[in-house]
Design an enzyme around this catalytic site. Structure first.
Site, PDB file in Angstrom:
ATOM      1  N   LYS A 117     -11.520   1.170 -25.715  1.00 60.44           N
ATOM      2  CA  LYS A 117     -11.052   1.647 -24.427  1.00 60.44           C
ATOM      3  C   LYS A 117      -9.562   1.367 -24.338  1.00 60.44           C
ATOM      4  O   LYS A 117      -9.045   0.548 -25.103  1.00 60.44           O
ATOM      5  CB  LYS A 117     -11.828   1.003 -23.288  1.00 60.44           C
ATOM      6  CG  LYS A 117     -11.964  -0.502 -23.353  1.00 60.44           C
ATOM      7  CD  LYS A 117     -12.991  -0.977 -22.328  1.00 60.44           C
ATOM      8  CE  LYS A 117     -13.190  -2.476 -22.411  1.00 60.44           C
ATOM      9  NZ  LYS A 117     -14.440  -2.845 -23.118  1.00 60.44           N
TER      10      LYS A 117
ATOM     11  N   ASP B 139      -5.908  -5.474 -18.386  1.00 64.45           N
ATOM     12  CA  ASP B 139      -6.446  -6.812 -18.642  1.00 64.45           C
ATOM     13  C   ASP B 139      -5.685  -7.521 -19.762  1.00 64.45           C
ATOM     14  O   ASP B 139      -4.667  -7.030 -20.250  1.00 64.45           O
ATOM     15  CB  ASP B 139      -7.954  -6.742 -18.944  1.00 64.45           C
ATOM     16  CG  ASP B 139      -8.232  -6.185 -20.324  1.00 64.45           C
ATOM     17  OD1 ASP B 139      -7.422  -5.375 -20.810  1.00 64.45           O
ATOM     18  OD2 ASP B 139      -9.260  -6.570 -20.924  1.00 64.45           O
TER      19      ASP B 139
ATOM     20  N   SER C 123     -10.145 -10.912 -24.161  1.00 63.60           N
ATOM     21  CA  SER C 123     -10.159  -9.795 -23.216  1.00 63.60           C
ATOM     22  C   SER C 123      -9.645 -10.186 -21.836  1.00 63.60           C
ATOM     23  O   SER C 123      -8.521 -10.629 -21.703  1.00 63.60           O
ATOM     24  CB  SER C 123     -11.563  -9.203 -23.146  1.00 63.60           C
ATOM     25  OG  SER C 123     -11.543  -7.991 -22.431  1.00 63.60           O
ATOM     26  N   HIS C 124     -10.497 -10.082 -20.834  1.00 64.32           N
ATOM     27  CA  HIS C 124     -10.097 -10.289 -19.439  1.00 64.32           C
ATOM     28  C   HIS C 124     -10.327 -11.725 -18.980  1.00 64.32           C
ATOM     29  O   HIS C 124     -10.191 -12.026 -17.804  1.00 64.32           O
ATOM     30  CB  HIS C 124     -10.906  -9.337 -18.560  1.00 64.32           C
ATOM     31  CG  HIS C 124     -12.375  -9.425 -18.853  1.00 64.32           C
ATOM     32  ND1 HIS C 124     -12.913  -8.925 -20.011  1.00 64.32           N
ATOM     33  CD2 HIS C 124     -13.395  -9.987 -18.181  1.00 64.32           C
ATOM     34  CE1 HIS C 124     -14.211  -9.157 -20.026  1.00 64.32           C
ATOM     35  NE2 HIS C 124     -14.533  -9.810 -18.930  1.00 64.32           N
TER      36      HIS C 124
ATOM     37  N   ASP D  76      -6.002  -8.015 -23.010  1.00 65.73           N
ATOM     38  CA  ASP D  76      -5.719  -7.351 -24.285  1.00 65.73           C
ATOM     39  C   ASP D  76      -5.430  -5.859 -24.127  1.00 65.73           C
ATOM     40  O   ASP D  76      -5.280  -5.158 -25.128  1.00 65.73           O
ATOM     41  CB  ASP D  76      -6.858  -7.581 -25.270  1.00 65.73           C
ATOM     42  CG  ASP D  76      -8.172  -7.000 -24.794  1.00 65.73           C
ATOM     43  OD1 ASP D  76      -8.405  -6.990 -23.565  1.00 65.73           O
ATOM     44  OD2 ASP D  76      -8.974  -6.556 -25.639  1.00 65.73           O
TER      45      ASP D  76
ATOM     46  N   ASP E  90      -7.160  -3.229 -22.875  1.00 65.19           N
ATOM     47  CA  ASP E  90      -8.105  -2.117 -23.009  1.00 65.19           C
ATOM     48  C   ASP E  90      -8.701  -1.679 -21.668  1.00 65.19           C
ATOM     49  O   ASP E  90      -9.199  -0.568 -21.549  1.00 65.19           O
ATOM     50  CB  ASP E  90      -9.204  -2.417 -24.042  1.00 65.19           C
ATOM     51  CG  ASP E  90      -9.963  -3.701 -23.759  1.00 65.19           C
ATOM     52  OD1 ASP E  90      -9.628  -4.398 -22.785  1.00 65.19           O
ATOM     53  OD2 ASP E  90     -10.891  -4.008 -24.544  1.00 65.19           O
ATOM     54  N   ARG E  91      -8.634  -2.546 -20.655  1.00 65.17           N
ATOM     55  CA  ARG E  91      -9.216  -2.157 -19.355  1.00 65.17           C
ATOM     56  C   ARG E  91      -8.139  -1.669 -18.393  1.00 65.17           C
ATOM     57  O   ARG E  91      -6.954  -1.982 -18.569  1.00 65.17           O
ATOM     58  CB  ARG E  91      -9.930  -3.349 -18.713  1.00 65.17           C
ATOM     59  CG  ARG E  91     -11.084  -3.835 -19.541  1.00 65.17           C
ATOM     60  CD  ARG E  91     -11.831  -4.949 -18.831  1.00 65.17           C
ATOM     61  NE  ARG E  91     -12.860  -5.449 -19.731  1.00 65.17           N
ATOM     62  CZ  ARG E  91     -14.082  -5.804 -19.360  1.00 65.17           C
ATOM     63  NH1 ARG E  91     -14.434  -5.757 -18.091  1.00 65.17           N
ATOM     64  NH2 ARG E  91     -14.959  -6.241 -20.244  1.00 65.17           N
TER      65      ARG E  91
HETATM   66 ZN    ZN Z   1     -10.200  -6.349 -22.718  1.00 66.33          ZN
END
Ligand code: ZN
Length: 513
Positions: free
Chosen positions: A348, A249, A85-86, A251, A253-254
């Protein structure tokens, strides 16, 4: 990267879903270090375990929302997403493997528990002996009896976005001279944002920055908040800022949304989308309902109440929205941690949120600051901020939470600074769809008049514990204050109740959002 570690992990994952014999899976990741090597191993293990087919993104790339869409659109049995992720990437940084179910959403706890159990006793894994599979060429090949289909990671997602948003209207806005800056932070959204914002919507070349996914994200920390996306923030707060700025981010999603000299908190972004989503063609019929995580501000609740929509409060973590989305109870969900999305996928979705904002701007003709002002005039402003205290020693964080939990019963009715405690509890969630309960999801202290603070330990950092303190105050009259100033008395009250400095020695947060 240790011997057999990845293989044991993947075999346990496959065993946890009852094996992959005859099944079709999606695989791809955010391009961070080890993404391609892990994909090679997963493909060979899927073949040896009897999978019928694996659909992989070209060069092993897929954003998390695009993977969720492929899993659903191709009617597969699930998918494996490679990302952390982030969190930063690189040989000494983070890597992760996530399994998403056939609905496109993260595996629920019952499934992750079923994957964890075999890791404690695994003594065998199955892997096909072969040279590396060509991940760079789109097309179909075979690995043993298994079909490997390499697909363009971007095109299906772009098609989906065009069914949801008014691309001609957004294109006209850019043709009229509106400028945008999208900072992909050398992570996965680069190819998606470039294809959509520059190639299809006609924003000038260079509108997307850091648009090439790199194994170490070029040293950037791909967490879209004002601290880590400082380059974008500096441009948006400076002279001659573009009309719209956004970052995503690792991947994809944010998202963070910024206007010229106008930072939009994720909680406000969610509320504004809830109030205006019907302006986008894919949401013209209106929203079935909305959901937010418990620490997210109640700004969206006020929109839902005014529009007669159901509003659900869930624990932190996108997986808690899955049942509400699958059951048709909500269309829109969001979290204060820079996550917004809808029922178009089961994750998300950063690029989706950006397109929703652009659609709202194109439809209303209003700038970001004008949209914010109009929203607060109508609904009031929930001043909101999150203070993160990072890498706290686990024992200290646990002691702090234990002491706080012990004091909850006596807090009700107490005067703390200018506030009177209306309610204090350790949040527990009863899922209205499957009846499951999730306890100890964060301590919340609510004051009379709509102010509150929430504190919880976060699970997504990787060293020590992160204490997250969420601060909120409703104001129906004055909308132009700096959030930290508006929240000063809530911040002081929270410190008086919790004693963060006493327990941890920290006197200031590491990150403020
Ligand atoms: Zn993410």
């Amino acid at each position: 990267m240790g011997p057999h570690y990845l293989e044991n992990f993947v075999q346990s994952m496959f065993d946890g879903i009852g094996g992959v014999k005859g099944k079709t899976l999606v695989v791809g990741g955010d391009g961070r270090y080890f993404n391609d090597r892990a994909t090679q191993v997963i493909l060979r293990m899927a073949a040896a375990n009897g999978a019928a087919k694996v659909i992989a993104g070209q060069n092993a790339l897929l954003s998390t929302p695009a993977a969720s869409h492929l899993i659903r659109a191709m009617k597969t049995d699930g998918g494996v997403i490679l990302s952390a992720s982030h969190n930063p990437g690189g040989i000494d940084e983070d890597f992760g493997i996530k399994f998403n179910m056939a609905n496109g959403g993260p595996a629920p706890e019952s499934v992750t528990n079923a994957m964890f159990a075999p890791t404690k006793e695994i003594d065998t894994y199955y892997i096909w002996e072969s040279t590396d599979i060509d991940l760079g060429t789109i097309g179909t090949s075979r690995l043993g009896d298994m079909i490997v289909e390499i697909v363009d990671p971007v095109s299906a997602y772009v098609d989906l976005m065009q069914t949801l948003f008014d691309f001609p209207a957004i294109k006209a806005m850019f043709a009229g001279g509106s400028r945008i800056r999208f900072d992909s932070m050398n992570a996965i959204t680069g190819p998606y944002a470039t294809a959509i914002i520059e190639d299809l919507l006609g924003a000038p070349k260079g509108s997307v920055t850091h648009g090439t996914p790199l194994p170490d994200f070029g040293g950037m920390h791909p967490d879209p908040n004002p601290t880590w996306a400082h380059e974008l923030m500096a441009e948006m707060m400076g002279d001659n800022a573009p009309a719209f700025g956004a970052a995503s981010d690792g991947d994809g999603d944010r998202n963070m949304v910024v206007g010229p000299n106008c930072y939009v908190s994720p909680s406000d972004s969610l509320a504004i989308i809830a109030a205006n989503a019907h302006l986008a063609p894919g949401y013209a019929k209106g929203l079935k309902g909305v959901a937010r995580s418990m620490p997210t501000s109640a700004a969206v609740d006020r929109v839902a109440a005014a529009m007669g929509m159901e509003c659900y409060e869930t624990p932190t973590g996108w997986k808690f929205f899955g049942n509400l989305l699958d059951d048709g109870r909500v269309t829109l969900c969001g979290e204060e941690s820079f996550g917004t999305g809808s029922d178009h996928v089961r994750e998300k979705d950063g690029v989706w949120a950006v397109l929703m904002w652009l659609n709202i701007m194109a439809a209303t003709g209003k700038s970001v600051p004008e949209l914010m002002q109009a929203h607060w005039d109508q609904f009031g402003r929930n001043y909101y901020s999150r203070h993160d205290f990072e890498a706290i020693e686990t024992e200290k964080a646990d002691a702090l939470m234990a002491a706080l939990r012990g004091s909850l019963a006596s807090l009700k009715g107490q005067r703390i600074g200018p506030f009177t405690v209306e309610m204090a509890d350790d949040y527990s969630y009863l899922d209205p769809v499957d009846g499951s309960t999730s306890a100890q999801q964060g301590v919340r202290v609510v004051f009379e008049g709509g102010s509150r603070f929430v504190i919880r330990l976060s699970g997504t950092g990787t060293s020590g514990a992160t204490l997250r303190l969420y601060l909120e105050k409703l104001d129906t009259k004055s909308f132009d204050q700096d959030p930290q100033a508006a929240l000063a008395d809530v911040i002081a009250a929270a410190e008086q109740v919790i004693g963060i400095s006493k327990f941890t020695g920290r006197t200031a947060p590491d990150v403020i959002t």
